[in-house]
Write an enzyme that holds these catalytic residues in place. Structure first.
Site, PDB file in Angstrom:
ATOM      1  N   SER A   1       3.122  -2.236  10.206  1.00 14.80           N
ATOM      2  CA  SER A   1       4.574  -2.233  10.437  1.00 14.80           C
ATOM      3  C   SER A   1       5.222  -3.589  10.180  1.00 14.80           C
ATOM      4  O   SER A   1       6.195  -3.944  10.844  1.00 14.80           O
ATOM      5  CB  SER A   1       4.890  -1.725  11.848  1.00 14.80           C
ATOM      6  OG  SER A   1       4.445  -0.387  11.997  1.00 14.80           O
TER       7      SER A   1
ATOM      8  N   HIS B   1      -9.402   1.268   4.488  1.00 12.96           N
ATOM      9  CA  HIS B   1      -8.141   1.437   5.222  1.00 12.96           C
ATOM     10  C   HIS B   1      -8.369   2.383   6.403  1.00 12.96           C
ATOM     11  O   HIS B   1      -9.161   3.326   6.300  1.00 12.96           O
ATOM     12  CB  HIS B   1      -7.067   1.999   4.280  1.00 12.96           C
ATOM     13  CG  HIS B   1      -5.706   1.954   4.877  1.00 12.96           C
ATOM     14  ND1 HIS B   1      -5.252   2.924   5.729  1.00 12.96           N
ATOM     15  CD2 HIS B   1      -4.712   1.026   4.775  1.00 12.96           C
ATOM     16  CE1 HIS B   1      -4.021   2.603   6.119  1.00 12.96           C
ATOM     17  NE2 HIS B   1      -3.673   1.458   5.553  1.00 12.96           N
TER      18      HIS B   1
ATOM     19  N   GLY C   1       2.072   2.253  10.510  1.00  9.96           N
ATOM     20  CA  GLY C   1       3.002   3.366  10.349  1.00  9.96           C
ATOM     21  C   GLY C   1       3.646   3.819  11.647  1.00  9.96           C
ATOM     22  O   GLY C   1       4.237   4.889  11.715  1.00  9.96           O
TER      23      GLY C   1
ATOM     24  N   ASN D   1       0.880  -1.170   0.000  1.00  5.09           N
ATOM     25  CA  ASN D   1       0.000   0.000   0.000  1.00  5.09           C
ATOM     26  C   ASN D   1       0.919   1.222   0.000  1.00  5.09           C
ATOM     27  O   ASN D   1       1.511   1.549   1.024  1.00  5.09           O
ATOM     28  CB  ASN D   1      -0.897  -0.001   1.244  1.00  5.09           C
ATOM     29  CG  ASN D   1      -1.682   1.294   1.387  1.00  5.09           C
ATOM     30  OD1 ASN D   1      -1.836   2.036   0.421  1.00  5.09           O
ATOM     31  ND2 ASN D   1      -2.182   1.578   2.580  1.00  5.09           N
ATOM     32  N   TRP D   2       1.021   1.831  -1.156  1.00  8.38           N
ATOM     33  CA  TRP D   2       1.978   2.951  -1.284  1.00  8.38           C
ATOM     34  C   TRP D   2       1.462   4.238  -0.662  1.00  8.38           C
ATOM     35  O   TRP D   2       2.198   5.205  -0.552  1.00  8.38           O
ATOM     36  CB  TRP D   2       2.316   3.174  -2.770  1.00  8.38           C
ATOM     37  CG  TRP D   2       3.246   2.154  -3.336  1.00  8.38           C
ATOM     38  CD1 TRP D   2       3.683   0.995  -2.733  1.00  8.38           C
ATOM     39  CD2 TRP D   2       3.887   2.202  -4.619  1.00  8.38           C
ATOM     40  NE1 TRP D   2       4.552   0.329  -3.571  1.00  8.38           N
ATOM     41  CE2 TRP D   2       4.700   1.043  -4.736  1.00  8.38           C
ATOM     42  CE3 TRP D   2       3.854   3.105  -5.684  1.00  8.38           C
ATOM     43  CZ2 TRP D   2       5.468   0.770  -5.869  1.00  8.38           C
ATOM     44  CZ3 TRP D   2       4.612   2.840  -6.825  1.00  8.38           C
ATOM     45  CH2 TRP D   2       5.417   1.688  -6.904  1.00  8.38           C
ATOM     46  N   LYS D   3       0.186   4.278  -0.305  1.00  4.36           N
ATOM     47  CA  LYS D   3      -0.422   5.486   0.274  1.00  4.36           C
ATOM     48  C   LYS D   3      -0.193   6.690  -0.674  1.00  4.36           C
ATOM     49  O   LYS D   3      -0.229   6.518  -1.876  1.00  4.36           O
ATOM     50  CB  LYS D   3       0.135   5.754   1.669  1.00  4.36           C
ATOM     51  CG  LYS D   3       0.143   4.497   2.541  1.00  4.36           C
ATOM     52  CD  LYS D   3       0.367   4.784   3.980  1.00  4.36           C
ATOM     53  CE  LYS D   3       0.511   3.483   4.733  1.00  4.36           C
ATOM     54  NZ  LYS D   3       0.263   3.605   6.136  1.00  4.36           N
TER      55      LYS D   3
ATOM     56  N   GLU E   1      -5.697  -5.068  10.300  1.00  2.00           N
ATOM     57  CA  GLU E   1      -4.715  -4.015  10.508  1.00  2.00           C
ATOM     58  C   GLU E   1      -5.014  -3.267  11.809  1.00  2.00           C
ATOM     59  O   GLU E   1      -5.823  -2.323  11.810  1.00  2.00           O
ATOM     60  CB  GLU E   1      -4.751  -3.024   9.342  1.00  2.00           C
ATOM     61  CG  GLU E   1      -4.381  -3.630   8.019  1.00  2.00           C
ATOM     62  CD  GLU E   1      -3.628  -2.629   7.157  1.00  2.00           C
ATOM     63  OE1 GLU E   1      -2.513  -2.951   6.751  1.00  2.00           O
ATOM     64  OE2 GLU E   1      -4.144  -1.529   6.916  1.00  2.00           O
TER      65      GLU E   1
ATOM     66  N   GLY F   1       2.748  -1.254   4.215  1.00  2.00           N
ATOM     67  CA  GLY F   1       2.851   0.161   3.887  1.00  2.00           C
ATOM     68  C   GLY F   1       4.299   0.560   3.634  1.00  2.00           C
ATOM     69  O   GLY F   1       4.839   0.358   2.550  1.00  2.00           O
ATOM     70  N   GLY F   2       4.940   1.082   4.653  1.00  2.00           N
ATOM     71  CA  GLY F   2       6.294   1.636   4.524  1.00  2.00           C
ATOM     72  C   GLY F   2       7.281   0.723   3.808  1.00  2.00           C
ATOM     73  O   GLY F   2       8.017   1.165   2.915  1.00  2.00           O
TER      74      GLY F   2
ATOM     75  N   GLU G   1      -6.740   4.766   7.493  1.00  2.00           N
ATOM     76  CA  GLU G   1      -6.493   6.190   7.197  1.00  2.00           C
ATOM     77  C   GLU G   1      -7.698   6.813   6.492  1.00  2.00           C
ATOM     78  O   GLU G   1      -7.996   7.992   6.668  1.00  2.00           O
ATOM     79  CB  GLU G   1      -5.207   6.340   6.363  1.00  2.00           C
ATOM     80  CG  GLU G   1      -3.973   6.092   7.231  1.00  2.00           C
ATOM     81  CD  GLU G   1      -2.763   5.553   6.489  1.00  2.00           C
ATOM     82  OE1 GLU G   1      -2.718   5.639   5.248  1.00  2.00           O
ATOM     83  OE2 GLU G   1      -1.863   5.034   7.168  1.00  2.00           O
TER      84      GLU G   1
END
Ligand code: PEP
Length: 255
Positions: free
Chosen positions: A216, A98, A176, A13-15, A170, A237-238, A100
């Site tokens: 994470s 998600h 994150g 997930n590149w956000k 999640e 993500g990251g 976010e």
């Protein structure tokens, strides 16, 4: 439950990261590193990067997804993108719900359900996100909370369509933040979600459903997490923004 009955999926997930040219460069770097993986490899990227991502991933084992889609097919929804638009581009997956989106953009369990239905109606595969906040975990309501999120999100969705749903557990406190759920915590909640799916549909549907962990996950902690019986890969993500780290996670899920 039998892990062999379902696909392990590692999805990035590149956000809101990477421009189209950066997308092409990163996918070109990733392609040789994830080639031949024994799990599905998906990259969910910003809308403006989809075209570049689809072109760069052509002929490889990387599939492309979006990070959201609207519940209407078209209309006066400035700034939104619909499922038919994604389908026509050749996008295969879409992340829905998600944390976010829930936290910053007013997404609710009800709109998550509507968006999931809209995406499934176009034949897209949905990565449906559920998970508790730290406060909810401390109140000991994680099980009830994720059960409720799962039930509402899947409301009115047929067993046939549910075959195109992947659930990503999640925990919001792990996204994150560098704080990862322990493998035991991830396993426990993924198993709870699987039981909820069995209650809604049946055991076969639950056993066939891919249920990922996200929060994470990285090159160091992935082995332990993806080895758990009910954890079928991850939503990353990251670490999905670094080709080398992402490929280590893909390799862990391929074992
Ligand atoms: C995510 O955004 O879905 C996620 C899991 O992020 P991170 O891996 O950075 O915690």
């Amino acid at each position: 439950m039998n892990k062999a009955k379902r696909d392990a999926i590692i999805a990035g997930n590149w956000k809101m990261n990477k421009t189209p040219s950066e997308t092409t460069a990163l996918i070109n770097e990733m392609k040789p590193l994830v080639a031949g993986a024994d799990c599905k490899v998906v990259l969910c990227v910003p809308f403006v990067d989809l075209d570049a991502a689809l072109k760069a991933s052509e002929g490889s084992n990387i599939e492309i997804g979006a990070e959201n889609c609207h519940f209407e097919k078209s209309g006066a929804y400035t700034g939104e993108v619909s499922a038919p638009m994604l389908k026509e581009m050749g996008v295969k997956y879409v992340i829905i719900g998600h944390s976010e989106r829930r936290q910053y953009f007013g997404e609710t369990d009800v709109t998550v359900n509507l968006r999931t239905k809209a995406a499934l109606a176009e034949g897209l595969k949905v990565i449906l996100c559920v998970g508790e906040t730290l406060e909810q975990r401390e109140q000991n309501i994680t099980a009830e909370l994720v059960a409720m999120q799962t039930k509402i999100a899947l409301g009115g969705i047929s067993k046939e369509d549910a075959a195109n749903v992947i659930i990503a557990y999640e925990p919001v406190w792990a996204i994150g933040t560098g704080k990862t759920a322990t493998a035991e915590q991830a396993e426990e909640v993924c198993a709870i979600i699987r039981n909820v799916v069995a209650d809604i549909y049946d055991t076969d549907t639950a056993e066939a459903m891919t249920i990922q962990y996200g929060g994470s996950m990285n090159a160091k902690n992935c082995d332990e997490l993806v080895a758990k019986t009910n954890v079928d890969g991850g939503l990353i993500g990251g670490a999905s923004l670094k080709a080398e780290d992402f490929s280590v996670i893909v390799k862990a899920a391929s074992k």
